[in-house]
Enzyme design. Structure first.
Site, PDB file in Angstrom:
ATOM      1  N   LYS A  64       0.845  -1.198   0.000  1.00 34.97           N
ATOM      2  CA  LYS A  64       0.000   0.000   0.000  1.00 34.97           C
ATOM      3  C   LYS A  64       0.883   1.252   0.000  1.00 34.97           C
ATOM      4  CE  LYS A  64      -3.514   2.319   2.761  1.00 34.97           C
ATOM      5  NZ  LYS A  64      -4.423   2.264   3.894  1.00 34.97           N
TER       6      LYS A  64
ATOM      7  N   GLU B 276      10.586  -4.665   4.451  1.00 36.36           N
ATOM      8  CA  GLU B 276      10.640  -6.077   4.053  1.00 36.36           C
ATOM      9  C   GLU B 276      10.326  -6.210   2.560  1.00 36.36           C
ATOM     10  OE1 GLU B 276       8.991  -4.879   6.643  1.00 36.36           O
ATOM     11  OE2 GLU B 276       9.085  -6.240   8.372  1.00 36.36           O
TER      12      GLU B 276
ATOM     13  N   GLY C 137      -4.821  -1.923   5.061  1.00 37.00           N
ATOM     14  CA  GLY C 137      -4.028  -3.063   4.589  1.00 37.00           C
ATOM     15  C   GLY C 137      -4.699  -4.395   4.881  1.00 37.00           C
ATOM     16  N   ARG C 138      -5.206  -4.563   6.089  1.00 34.54           N
ATOM     17  CA  ARG C 138      -5.787  -5.862   6.476  1.00 34.54           C
ATOM     18  C   ARG C 138      -7.209  -6.039   5.944  1.00 34.54           C
ATOM     19  NH1 ARG C 138      -4.536  -2.507  10.559  1.00 34.54           N
ATOM     20  NH2 ARG C 138      -6.171  -1.681  11.911  1.00 34.54           N
TER      21      ARG C 138
ATOM     22  N   GLU D 202      -4.556  -6.730  14.809  1.00 31.22           N
ATOM     23  CA  GLU D 202      -4.051  -5.410  14.442  1.00 31.22           C
ATOM     24  C   GLU D 202      -5.187  -4.388  14.536  1.00 31.22           C
ATOM     25  OE1 GLU D 202      -2.344  -4.311  10.401  1.00 31.22           O
ATOM     26  OE2 GLU D 202      -0.458  -4.573  11.470  1.00 31.22           O
TER      27      GLU D 202
ATOM     28  N   HIS E  24      -4.896 -33.532  17.424  1.00 28.71           N
ATOM     29  CA  HIS E  24      -3.781 -34.367  17.873  1.00 28.71           C
ATOM     30  C   HIS E  24      -2.629 -33.509  18.369  1.00 28.71           C
ATOM     31  CE1 HIS E  24      -5.779 -37.940  16.304  1.00 28.71           C
ATOM     32  NE2 HIS E  24      -6.247 -37.100  15.393  1.00 28.71           N
TER      33      HIS E  24
ATOM     34  N   LYS F 113       9.510  -0.631  14.027  1.00 21.49           N
ATOM     35  CA  LYS F 113      10.048  -0.306  12.696  1.00 21.49           C
ATOM     36  C   LYS F 113      11.139   0.760  12.820  1.00 21.49           C
ATOM     37  CE  LYS F 113       5.824  -0.876   9.909  1.00 21.49           C
ATOM     38  NZ  LYS F 113       4.826  -0.138   9.122  1.00 21.49           N
TER      39      LYS F 113
HETATM   40  O1  F6P Z   1       2.454  -4.007   9.930  1.00 19.73           O
HETATM   41  C1  F6P Z   1       1.945  -2.759   9.633  1.00 19.73           C
HETATM   42  C2  F6P Z   1       1.398  -2.679   8.257  1.00 19.73           C
HETATM   43  O2  F6P Z   1       1.216  -1.340   7.972  1.00 19.73           O
HETATM   44  C3  F6P Z   1       0.103  -3.452   8.042  1.00 19.73           C
HETATM   45  O3  F6P Z   1      -0.994  -2.790   8.525  1.00 19.73           O
HETATM   46  C4  F6P Z   1       0.118  -3.609   6.561  1.00 19.73           C
HETATM   47  O4  F6P Z   1      -0.810  -4.554   6.131  1.00 19.73           O
HETATM   48  C5  F6P Z   1       1.548  -4.021   6.355  1.00 19.73           C
HETATM   49  O5  F6P Z   1       2.279  -3.226   7.277  1.00 19.73           O
HETATM   50  C6  F6P Z   1       2.092  -3.843   4.972  1.00 19.73           C
HETATM   51  O6  F6P Z   1       2.031  -2.517   4.558  1.00 19.73           O
HETATM   52  P1  F6P Z   1       2.233  -2.118   3.040  1.00 19.73           P
HETATM   53  O7  F6P Z   1       1.130  -2.741   2.250  1.00 19.73           O
HETATM   54  O8  F6P Z   1       2.155  -0.634   3.014  1.00 19.73           O
HETATM   55  O9  F6P Z   1       3.564  -2.634   2.591  1.00 19.73           O
END
Ligand code: F6P
Length: 545
Positions: free
Chosen positions: A211, A217, A273-274, A359, A390, A510
């Site tokens: 987003k 990452e 995002g979620r 979240e 199990h 972060k």
């Molecule tokens: O972990 C925080 C967060 O902002 C989530 O809410 C989101 O889904 C994720 O990081 C990834 O964010 P982006 O889509 O901006 O890379």
């Protein structure tokens, strides 16, 4: 928009009535509740949009539900639902509307954000996604060396990964099997290395899903992907346009990364995002199941949206689910909820729900910034049945903690073989029955068990569960299921008066990680500014690496 001013949750008469009712009912066993009402297994059910919820095996009676509904009404739930659907800026701390429901609205609908109807834009992006997916699925979209795409690698994390990977697994049965799908989320290089192991770069398409397009990452993995692709296709930068697409709200950053914005599928700041698996973030899902399968999924979401928006609170699936969560969290003091799908295709559903629920509602202050004096946000966890039986079910049956369970099961298997489905369903029914009714010492003794062994073999029962039944796994059912949980999360947040749509809690880690990276990379003893534990760990890592 200012928050509705209300008296604090725990001082409301509706809360106090629930507290008194809890004291009266907490010792009552489900055996007695069932014995006292022969119809309970039918009356405490709710069916809508193809989902059947049996909530009779909960530690409630009719008064409980009435009081919980009154609590919801005291929180202005009906108005809050409308506020979400009509684009009010209910994400107060970020000043944003929350309109994942607009992502699945039909073409002719009108939903205004700052005076503009967003539905045409939503459909324009869906059309662009569909045209792209058709080209890739038909082999018309060619890679740098002229080969069609065979492998799709989604790079994203959090909402840009968990929804896509969950949906791909859930709908794998409906996917185009000539295409293979891979998901890279972790900044641990092993994730990238293993996901791309054996793939031919000339046949690989990377979807960079972010987003913000700033998440470390995802950007690190995307950079690695670019190098991998260029190394495998001859090094010409023109390959990027044929092997990379971006899903983002940030065109500037996409362009700066080197992806042509013609290959970008956009969405908007009013999609969290979620809550984004049915936005452009779902491109991998659409590639897998095709535009018509994706539309079916959106229609499923929409059907549940309509049910949630228009149905009275006492017949409203997400509302009932949410109120039961509040009941267990705030009155029984439960810490967790187990989500137990008896459907292998839903293997990633609990992981997906963890971000959606935790979240969203893992908040210690209200929307007004006041510290809460009640628990919020249950911990969600789970694994598919029967595997969990199990493993951890022992603790649910005989442990000291009360863990409400959501069992999810289907009438039909998409892979009907022999007696598998009957055995599967017999197990889910047996589990909820055993949890609710248990086995008394008298029953154990009557089986001839030696006295010393009796306590070990007693099941106290009185352990609550919901059972959600649907016909069979499909794109539409997946949409309905996800929407039900999305709205349940919102209802809980309305009762707890927290902002379910921000996530400030992930920021500090972060920032600190960003500060530590150069300290790890530095060849000289850095001037460490941390606590003695962190400083020592940094020194150790530097010595180990
Ligand atoms: O972990 C925080 C967060 O902002 C989530 O809410 C989101 O889904 C994720 O990081 C990834 O964010 P982006 O889509 O901006 O890379």
């Amino acid at each position: 928009m200012a928050a509705t001013s209300k008296s604090s949750l725990t001082s409301r008469p509706e809360w106090k009535a629930l507290s008194a009712h809890y004291d009266a009912i907490k010792g009552t066993h489900l055996r007695d509740l069932f014995a006292g009402d022969a119809d309970r297994g039918k009356s405490m059910t709710c069916e809508a949009a193809g989902l059947y919820l049996d909530y009779s095996k909960n530690r409630i009676d009719n008064t409980t539900m009435d009081l919980l509904i009154q609590l919801a009404e005291s929180a202005g739930l009906k108005d809050r639902i409308e506020a979400m659907f009509t684009g009010e800026k209910i994400n107060l701390t970020e000043g944003r509307a929350v309109l994942h429901t607009a992502l699945r609205a039909p073409k002719g609908a009108s939903i205004l954000v700052d005076g503009e109807n967003v539905v045409p834009e939503v459909h324009a992006v869906l059309d662009k996604m569909a045209a792209f997916c058709d080209r890739v699925r038909s082999g018309d979209w060619k890679g740098q060396t002229g080969k069609p795409i065979r492998h799709i690698v989604n790079i994203g994390i959090g909402g840009s990964d968990l929804g896509p990977v969950m949906a791909y697994e859930a709908l794998r049965h409906f996917s185009q099997r000539e295409l293979t799908f891979h998901f890279v989320s972790n900044v641990d290089a092993t994730d990238f290395a293993e996901a791309t192991q054996g793939l031919d770069p000339a046949e690989t398409l990377f979807i960079v899903a972010s987003k913000t397009f700033t998440t470390i990452e995802t950007m690190t993995n995307a950079d690695t992907a670019r190098q991998w692709l260029l190394a495998g296709t001859g090094g010409d930068e023109s390959a990027i346009a044929k092997h990379f697409v971006a899903l983002s709200t940030n065109a500037e950053k996409v362009s700066a990364f080197g992806i042509d914005t013609a290959n970008m599928f956009g969405f908007w700041d009013w999609v969290g995002g979620r809550y984004s698996m049915d936005s452009a973030i779902g491109l991998s899902t659409m590639l897998a199941v095709g535009p018509s399968g994706f539309r079916e999924m959106l229609d499923g979401f929409h059907e549940m949206d309509q049910h949630f928006r228009t149905t009275s609170l006492d017949q409203n699936l997400p509302v009932i689910m949410a109120l039961l969560s509040v009941w267990y969290s705030n009155f029984f003091g439960c810490e967790t909820t187990a989500v137990l799908p008896y459907e292998q295709y839903l293997s990633r559903f609990p992981a997906y729900l963890q971000q959606l629920t935790m979240e969203s509602n893992g908040k210690y202050v209200t929307v007004d910034g006041d510290e809460v004096d009640y628990e919020t946000g249950l911990i969600y966890w789970g694994e598919p049945g029967t595997n969990g039986q199990h493993s951890f079910y022992q603790l649910i049956h005989q442990g000291t903690r009360l863990i409400p369970c959501d069992f999810i099961a289907f009438g039909k298997s998409l892979n009907p073989i022999g007696a598998h489905q009957d055995i599967l369903i017999a197990n889910v029914l047996a589990q909820s029955e055993a949890l609710a009714f248990g086995k008394t010492a008298e029953q154990v003794k009557a089986e001839g068990t030696e006295d010393w062994l009796v306590p070990h073999r007693v099941f106290q029962g009185n352990r609550p569960s919901n059972t959600i039944f649907a016909d069979k796994m499909s794109p539409a059912i997946l949409g309905k299921l996800v929407a039900m949980y999305e709205h349940s999360v919102y209802v809980q947040s309305v009762i707890w008066n927290v902002d379910a749509f921000d996530q400030w809690g992930v920021e500090l880690g972060k920032v600190l990680a960003t500060n530590i990276i150069p300290e790890l990379e530095s060849a000289t003893e850095p001037d460490l500014q941390h606590d003695s534990s962190t400083n020592e760990l940094i020194r150790r890592y530097r010595a180990m690496k």
